[in-house]
Write a protein that holds these residues in place. Structure first.
Motif, short mmCIF file in Angstrom:
data_model
loop_
_atom_site.label_atom_id
_atom_site.label_comp_id
_atom_site.label_asym_id
_atom_site.label_seq_id
_atom_site.Cartn_x
_atom_site.Cartn_y
_atom_site.Cartn_z
N THR A 63 24.59 80.79 -2.43
CA THR A 63 25.30 82.08 -2.40
C THR A 63 25.10 82.78 -3.73
O THR A 63 24.77 82.16 -4.74
N ASP A 64 25.36 84.06 -3.72
CA ASP A 64 25.20 84.86 -4.94
C ASP A 64 26.39 84.76 -5.88
O ASP A 64 26.39 85.36 -6.96
N GLY A 65 27.44 84.03 -5.48
CA GLY A 65 28.62 83.88 -6.33
C GLY A 65 29.55 85.08 -6.30
O GLY A 65 30.51 85.15 -7.05
N LYS A 66 29.27 86.05 -5.43
CA LYS A 66 30.09 87.27 -5.35
C LYS A 66 30.90 87.33 -4.07
O LYS A 66 31.41 88.38 -3.69
N GLY A 67 31.00 86.21 -3.38
CA GLY A 67 31.77 86.18 -2.14
C GLY A 67 30.96 86.48 -0.88
O GLY A 67 31.53 86.51 0.21
N ASN A 68 29.67 86.70 -1.02
CA ASN A 68 28.82 86.95 0.15
C ASN A 68 28.42 85.63 0.79
O ASN A 68 28.38 84.59 0.14
N HIS A 69 28.10 85.69 2.07
CA HIS A 69 27.76 84.48 2.81
C HIS A 69 26.37 83.96 2.47
O HIS A 69 25.48 84.72 2.13
N SER A 70 26.21 82.66 2.64
CA SER A 70 24.89 82.04 2.52
C SER A 70 24.14 82.23 3.83
O SER A 70 24.73 82.59 4.86
N VAL A 71 22.84 81.97 3.81
CA VAL A 71 22.05 82.02 5.03
C VAL A 71 22.61 81.02 6.04
O VAL A 71 22.75 81.33 7.23
N GLY A 72 22.95 79.84 5.58
CA GLY A 72 23.50 78.83 6.48
C GLY A 72 24.78 79.30 7.16
O GLY A 72 24.98 79.07 8.36
#
Length: 177
Positions: A63-72
């Motif tokens: 994750t980008d560490g900004k609260g966005n979801h991972s691909v998984g």
């Protein structure tokens, strides 16, 4: 007057040129095309199979560490909702769900990445087969839902590609620069 007629004919020529004569001509055909282009056929954008192709479990959980979801997490979410709606379409019991949509993302387990990718491919294939086998009346009844599923899939596939671009794992030769 001649100029007006000329411009009208010219505009009709451009309109006819821009249309795809090979496109589907039935509701079922349009919906199947939409399901396939968000799954396994390259068209205006890449499908799910291309979007996740070659990813490792480690990359999938990034994750980008900004609260966005991972691909998984995104793939897990798609598997859940496509499976849920497909069960309804087939008249099967839906999965027990408490209504917390966050859980459809957050239940991703990177140890199960390969299995999750296979589940995504399978549920998308199952949707295509189910629509193909359905009669026109059922397709018409479900058309809006199926179209929304295609749009939902496309939206999250776009997110998957964006995450991969941000993490530096996207190969732009796959179709999205």
């Amino acid at each position: 007057m001649k100029r007006l007629v000329f411009l009208l004919l010219l505009s009709l020529t451009f309109r006819a040129y821009g249309q795809d004569p090979k496109g589907p001509t039935t509701l079922k055909g349009v919906l199947l095309e939409q399901l396939h282009t968000t799954h396994d056929q390259k068209d205006w954008f890449v499908g799910a199979n291309t979007a996740v192709e070659g990813m490792t479990a480690e990359q999938a959980k990034w994750t980008d560490g900004k609260g966005n979801h991972s691909v998984g997490q995104l793939v897990n979410h798609l598997v859940f909702w496509d499976s849920e709606e497909l069960a309804k379409f087939k008249g099967e019991p839906a999965v027990k769900f408490d209504g917390n949509n966050d859980e459809t993302f957050n239940s991703f387990d990177s140890k199960q990445w390969d299995a999750t990718v296979k589940k995504l491919d399978q549920v998308l294939t199952d949707w295509e087969k189910a629509v193909e086998a359905a009669d026109d009346q059922k397709v018409a009844k479900w058309a809006s839902t199926i179209a929304h599923i295609g749009a939902h899939n496309a939206y999250h596939i776009g997110q998957i590609v964006s995450v991969r671009k941000e993490q530096g794992t996207w190969d732009s030769s796959k179709g999205v620069k």
